[in-house]
Design a protein around this motif. Structure first.
Motif, mmCIF file in Angstrom:
data_model
loop_
_atom_site.group_PDB
_atom_site.id
_atom_site.type_symbol
_atom_site.label_atom_id
_atom_site.label_comp_id
_atom_site.label_asym_id
_atom_site.label_seq_id
_atom_site.Cartn_x
_atom_site.Cartn_y
_atom_site.Cartn_z
ATOM 1 N N VAL A 178 9.213 15.188 1.423
ATOM 2 C CA VAL A 178 8.284 14.753 2.468
ATOM 3 C C VAL A 178 9.013 14.455 3.783
ATOM 4 O O VAL A 178 8.622 14.953 4.843
ATOM 5 N N HIS A 179 10.069 13.655 3.688
ATOM 6 C CA HIS A 179 10.676 13.166 4.922
ATOM 7 C C HIS A 179 11.488 14.222 5.657
ATOM 8 O O HIS A 179 11.943 13.996 6.769
ATOM 9 N N HIS A 220 4.810 -5.680 9.159
ATOM 10 C CA HIS A 220 5.907 -6.590 9.500
ATOM 11 C C HIS A 220 6.595 -6.188 10.800
ATOM 12 O O HIS A 220 7.555 -6.819 11.203
ATOM 13 N N LEU A 237 8.567 -6.276 3.112
ATOM 14 C CA LEU A 237 7.264 -6.711 2.625
ATOM 15 C C LEU A 237 7.369 -7.519 1.341
ATOM 16 O O LEU A 237 6.520 -8.345 1.058
ATOM 17 N N GLU A 256 4.154 6.401 2.269
ATOM 18 C CA GLU A 256 3.919 7.805 2.594
ATOM 19 C C GLU A 256 4.002 8.032 4.100
ATOM 20 O O GLU A 256 4.584 9.028 4.558
ATOM 21 N N ALA A 257 3.423 7.091 4.866
ATOM 22 C CA ALA A 257 3.485 7.224 6.323
ATOM 23 C C ALA A 257 4.937 7.225 6.786
ATOM 24 O O ALA A 257 5.345 8.053 7.609
ATOM 25 N N ALA A 258 5.717 6.299 6.222
ATOM 26 C CA ALA A 258 7.127 6.222 6.616
ATOM 27 C C ALA A 258 7.853 7.517 6.271
ATOM 28 O O ALA A 258 8.609 8.056 7.083
ATOM 29 N N ALA A 259 7.609 8.041 5.058
ATOM 30 C CA ALA A 259 8.278 9.276 4.649
ATOM 31 C C ALA A 259 7.880 10.426 5.572
ATOM 32 O O ALA A 259 8.716 11.224 5.989
ATOM 33 N N SER A 260 6.586 10.480 5.922
ATOM 34 C CA SER A 260 6.149 11.593 6.768
ATOM 35 C C SER A 260 6.714 11.470 8.184
ATOM 36 O O SER A 260 6.747 12.433 8.928
ATOM 37 N N LEU A 261 7.162 10.246 8.546
ATOM 38 C CA LEU A 261 7.809 10.078 9.853
ATOM 39 C C LEU A 261 9.301 10.374 9.765
ATOM 40 O O LEU A 261 10.049 10.134 10.708
ATOM 41 N N VAL A 303 13.014 4.097 3.371
ATOM 42 C CA VAL A 303 11.697 3.540 3.048
ATOM 43 C C VAL A 303 11.885 2.215 2.325
ATOM 44 O O VAL A 303 11.234 1.217 2.642
ATOM 45 N N PHE A 329 6.498 16.847 9.050
ATOM 46 C CA PHE A 329 5.035 16.815 9.141
ATOM 47 C C PHE A 329 4.605 15.350 9.159
ATOM 48 O O PHE A 329 4.593 14.706 8.131
ATOM 49 N N THR A 379 13.297 -0.371 4.941
ATOM 50 C CA THR A 379 12.482 -0.765 6.097
ATOM 51 C C THR A 379 11.052 -1.120 5.735
ATOM 52 O O THR A 379 10.367 -1.747 6.523
ATOM 53 N N ILE A 380 10.577 -0.727 4.559
ATOM 54 C CA ILE A 380 9.191 -1.038 4.172
ATOM 55 C C ILE A 380 9.172 -1.976 2.963
ATOM 56 O O ILE A 380 8.648 -3.085 3.045
ATOM 57 N N ARG A 410 0.286 4.089 0.890
ATOM 58 C CA ARG A 410 0.126 4.858 2.132
ATOM 59 C C ARG A 410 1.199 4.480 3.170
ATOM 60 O O ARG A 410 1.590 5.306 3.979
ATOM 61 N N LEU A 411 1.628 3.201 3.141
ATOM 62 C CA LEU A 411 2.665 2.791 4.091
ATOM 63 C C LEU A 411 3.952 3.549 3.817
ATOM 64 O O LEU A 411 4.625 4.025 4.735
ATOM 65 N N PHE A 469 -2.920 8.291 8.980
ATOM 66 C CA PHE A 469 -3.964 8.018 7.998
ATOM 67 C C PHE A 469 -5.212 7.423 8.641
ATOM 68 O O PHE A 469 -5.185 6.947 9.764
ATOM 69 N N ASN A 527 0.834 -1.194 0.000
ATOM 70 C CA ASN A 527 0.000 0.000 0.000
ATOM 71 C C ASN A 527 0.879 1.258 0.000
ATOM 72 O O ASN A 527 1.711 1.434 0.886
ATOM 73 N N TYR A 562 9.481 3.623 15.021
ATOM 74 C CA TYR A 562 10.010 3.746 13.658
ATOM 75 C C TYR A 562 10.812 5.024 13.446
ATOM 76 O O TYR A 562 11.853 5.022 12.805
ATOM 77 N N PHE A 566 2.798 -0.569 10.018
ATOM 78 C CA PHE A 566 3.645 -1.439 9.207
ATOM 79 C C PHE A 566 3.399 -2.885 9.630
ATOM 80 O O PHE A 566 3.654 -3.242 10.785
#
Lengths: 548, 334
Positions: B73-74, B90, A466, A446-451, A458, B78, A461-462, A443-444, B82, A441, B99, B88
């Motif tokens: 982004v990273h 795994h 997977l 994107e979530a990682a990048a936003s963190l 990314v 911000f 680790t993602i 979004r995963l 979602f 997905n 993370y 994640f």
């Protein structure tokens, strides 16, 4: 700062795109194109004489007709037998289902030389089914092709079937539809994309079959592929081979286009249940269960067991005599030496195929924003599938005539073999990796990048964790494919360094019970190696299509 | 110097569709800004544009006066949370929460993870697989994971929409408390105005890609900028002055009178109107009445009572708002 980072990014993408494309151009497009071009040039320059001679020859159209007829009949049979199999193995639950699924998956990865030898040992006059008189017949070829592709249908259709939301057919039932009507109006239309896609793939594999037809068809039955081999190696008629290669390309392209159309339809079509749906095997499932049992025992197990049984028969009775002979060199490399050579070659080929496959899959799994970008990716997707259907014989022979002078004077280099095998394995690697990569997905990420994770993190680790299971499967396919590759290798392997399939073909082509016995024993060894590799890959691979 | 988030004239487009149309918005440090709107109003696209996940066609997003166009982004700081958590699969709970803490030492990271889990009420969950979590727990983990990054802006994209009503009401309190306790600047996107009013200092209303109004919740409710905002907030019907006066409206009337849920009340001094339907709700009955103009309106009455044929009703000034008359009326749906 920003500028430099952007340049770094572009550079990485360029490498990921350029390396596989360059590899494919040098080691696939160029050799194939060169071979095809030879057909259109004679001593006086461009000429269509040689090619048009082939195009009007009755023999050519007989071969084309045979190729299409064998592939069509085998595809229809594989689908008709495969649908009940898909139901039993993926929609019902019974003890031993996992083992049976594994058994059904074996034929697809068995080397074609082994399958040819197994069916020949079954159908030959002295074999268990010799009384049928089917040696070197249309039926023998079709049976072997169905043997190969049964699992393609079962797996493709079964995986989709196991995820069809049961509530849709329950809704139809509650609206007054009978079981039969539900099947025709709800279930079958839902499965149609998978059936169509499995059919296209099966047709593709059947139409480009080589070793199995070469061994089983004798002089009476062939495919375009065996005919290319015959024209190049036996008659040295390059215009004929070139013309046939073009014909082959047309057939393959048509099948690939059909497969691509049905695949994209499948990907956008259905809303599926989150986890597989199945029920305990019940009385009503008896017809499907019986058909599946007959196929598994009669079509799948019998040839494999016959092969093993006959490999144990020696002049002096049942024993391991044939296996003992595998160590005997007799002035040339022994079968064990060929086996070792095969393993080393397969390791190298797997490494090449995986490296390229990872790059290609990563590239193809991106989701470009622009329409042009998406269209480009679709074309790239199709292009990397081409080696799946282009005659391996053409690739092998093309290598001989192009890579024999600078800048790539590799004619006498052993490296040609793993390279050719990697080309043949690449589509399977991509097909194993791509679904798991595409299933991640976005979004995963994107979530990682936003963190705060940078693109490289990314990926590490993602994406990698997977996609890891798909990677195991891809490695298994690559290894098994190169281990059993025959079409291209037969042109490239030097007599002092044969691979196992080449050695098996040499043995079975020679007269004498001793040679046959050794061929059978060697085929068992090759089958066992392949099965072991796939077992490990399956163990590492996805247990079910996991949902993420 | 400007501080916090500044969004200026941002346009986001998907092909021909303009998802975000010239939106400008400021979020001050420590402020919680909610963006509400129906689905398809462009609020999630706005959030993605701010996060750097969608390219801007035009306009700018900046933080403390620094344009973020070239910042990936990273590097923006911000964190996005979602709708369905996007944990994640795994990694276990601790792995997810930690993370963003990969630069810390092992012990320190564990400590931070445990603290954050305690903050969201999931003490001791660090070793659990995420498959063992309920929907509400998963969202708490997602919140802890986002907070671990110590984002300068926390962005929540419909974080509770996938949960059922009861859980949503409880979790929005948890979210609000946690965001305040950590003094986090937040952009909260939702279609649920109750959620927005609970958590936000200010609320922005979007429709069709445009920003209609930005105000504190009470202000927004008392003075919706136009009929579209009022309708989205639950006002309706909208009466013109003459009709309103019939029902006892004495206030100003430089526009339409927007009748809120408590805007029409039963009373002996009211005007008699026919009752068309009655619905029993939580401890109350809602009568659907027909106004002389033919419009339908709703009157809430405590307790459960039988439907009368006629009811005397009048407007309650506290339950109504005045909105400017729109140029075109027929695009408005209640």
């Amino acid at each position: 700062m920003t500028l430099r980072r952007d340049h770094g990014r572009t550079w990485v993408w360029a490498v990921i795109a350029v390396v596989p494309v360059a590899f494919l151009v040098i080691f696939f497009v160029w050799p194939v194109a060169a071979l095809v071009a030879r057909g259109f040039f004679d001593a006086s320059g461009f000429s269509l004489v040689g090619v048009s001679e082939v195009m009007v020859a009755p023999r050519t159209w007989r071969i084309v007709g045979q190729t299409l007829a064998q592939a069509a009949v085998a595809t229809v049979l594989a689908v008709l037998l495969g649908i009940p199999g898909a139901y039993v193995l993926y929609r019902t639950r019974f003890p031993g289902r996992t083992a049976l699924r594994a058994l059904v998956a074996v034929p697809f990865v068995l080397p074609s030389v082994v399958v040819g030898v197994a069916f020949r040992s079954l159908l030959t006059e002295s074999g268990p089914l010799g009384f049928l008189g089917l040696g070197e017949s249309f039926a023998a070829v079709v049976a072997a092709l169905v043997f190969f592709n049964y699992s393609v249908v079962v797996r493709t259709v079964g995986v989709l079937w196991s995820r069809l939301d049961r509530r849709v057919s329950e809704a139809a039932r509650s609206l007054g539809a009978s079981r039969v009507r539900v099947w025709w109006t709800v279930t079958l239309p839902a499965l149609a994309p998978a059936i169509a896609s499995a059919s296209a793939l099966t047709f593709l594999f059947c139409a480009s079959a080589f070793a199995v037809v070469l061994i089983l068809g004798g002089s009476g039955w062939g495919t375009i592929e065996t005919e290319i081999w015959y024209q190049t190696t036996q008659l040295l008629d390059l215009p004929a081979a070139a013309a046939l290669s073009v014909l082959q390309l047309v057939v393959v392209a048509a099948a690939l286009v059909a497969a691509d159309l049905t695949r994209s339809r499948q990907e956008r079509a259905l809303t599926l249940a989150g986890s597989p749906v199945d029920h305990r095997l019940r009385r009503g499932d008896a017809p499907a269960a019986v058909v599946t049992a007959v196929v598994v025992v009669g079509l799948l197990l019998t040839p494999m067991l016959t092969l093993v049984w006959r490999s144990l028969q020696t002049a002096g009775g049942i024993g391991l005599g044939n296996y003992a002979l595998l160590a005997v060199g007799d002035g040339r490399p022994s079968v064990w030496e060929a086996t070792a050579n095969s393993l080393v070659t397969a390791v190298v080929a797997t490494a090449i195929a995986l490296t390229l496959g990872v790059m290609v899959s990563y590239l193809l799994s991106r989701r470009p924003r622009s329409v042009a970008g998406r269209r480009l990716l679709r074309w790239a997707d199709a292009a990397f599938m081409l080696p799946l259907g282009i005659s391996a014989v053409t690739v092998g022979f093309g290598f001989l005539i192009t890579l024999n002078r600078p800048p790539f004077d590799l004619r006498s280099s052993w490296a040609l073999i793993p390279i050719a095998q990697a080309i043949v394995a690449l589509p399977l690697v991509v097909r194993s990796l791509l679904p798991t990569l595409r299933a991640i997905n976005p979004r995963l990420q994107e979530a990682a990048a936003s963190l705060g994770a940078a693109p490289a993190r990314v990926v590490a680790t993602i994406d990698v964790p997977l996609a890891w299971r798909g990677f195991g499967l891809a490695a298994g396919f690559a290894f098994a494919t190169s281990l059993g590759e025959f079409g291209a290798t037969t042109f490239l392997a030097r007599p002092d360094r044969p691979t196992l399939p080449v050695e098996i073909f040499r043995l079975i082509s020679r007269p004498g019970a001793e040679n046959l016995g050794m061929a059978l024993a060697a085929a068992v060894v090759l089958a066992a190696l392949t099965a072991a590799v796939m077992a490990v890959a399956e163990y590492l691979g996805p247990k079910e299509a996991t949902s993420w | 110097m400007v501080s916090g988030l500044q969004v200026r004239d941002v346009v986001v487009r998907y092909g021909d569709l303009v998802a975000v149309d010239q939106v400008s918005l400021d979020v001050a440090p420590g402020e919680v800004m909610a963006v509400i709107g129906a689905s398809g109003s462009g609020k999630s696209s706005l959030l993605r544009a701010v996060a750097g996940l969608e390219p801007l066609v035009s306009g700018s997003v900046s933080w403390d006066g620094v344009d973020l166009a070239a910042v990936e982004v990273h590097r923006r700081g911000f964190a996005v949370m979602f709708q369905d958590g996007q944990l994640f699969p795994h990694l276990n709970v601790g792995g997810n929460v930690g993370y963003a803490l990969h630069r810390l030492g092992r012990a320190e990271r564990q400590q931070r993870v445990n603290d954050l889990l305690a903050l969201v009420g999931l003490d001791g969950y660090a070793r659990r697989p995420i498959t063992a979590l309920s929907g509400g727990q998963a969202q708490r983990v997602a919140l802890a994971r986002s907070l671990a990054a110590e984002p300068r802006l926390l962005m929540l994209d419909e974080p509770l929409s996938a949960l059922d009503t009861g859980l949503r009401t409880r979790l929005v309190e948890v979210l609000a408390e946690t965001v305040r306790a950590t003094n986090t600047t937040a952009l909260y996107v939702t279609h649920d105005q109750d959620e927005a009013f609970t958590i936000a200092d200010r609320v922005a209303v979007m429709a069709s890609g445009r920003l209609l109004q930005v105000d504190a919740p009470a202000e927004l409710w008392r003075r919706p900028a136009d009929i579209e905002v009022a309708a989205f907030l639950g006002y309706g019907p909208f009466l013109d002055e003459g009709l309103a006066r019939q029902f006892g409206w004495t206030g100003a009337a430089n526009g339409l009178i927007a009748v809120g849920p408590d805007g029409l009340i039963a009373g002996t001094d009211g005007v008699e109107v026919p009752v068309r339907a009655a619905t029993v709700g939580r401890g109350e009955t809602v009568f659907e009445v027909e106004l002389p103009s033919g419009e339908r309106a709703w009157v809430r009455s405590p307790g459960v009572s039988r439907r009368p044929d006629l009811l005397r009703v009048r407007l309650s000034p506290d339950g109504c708002a005045v909105v400017p008359k729109p140029v075109v009326l027929d695009t408005v749906q209640g």
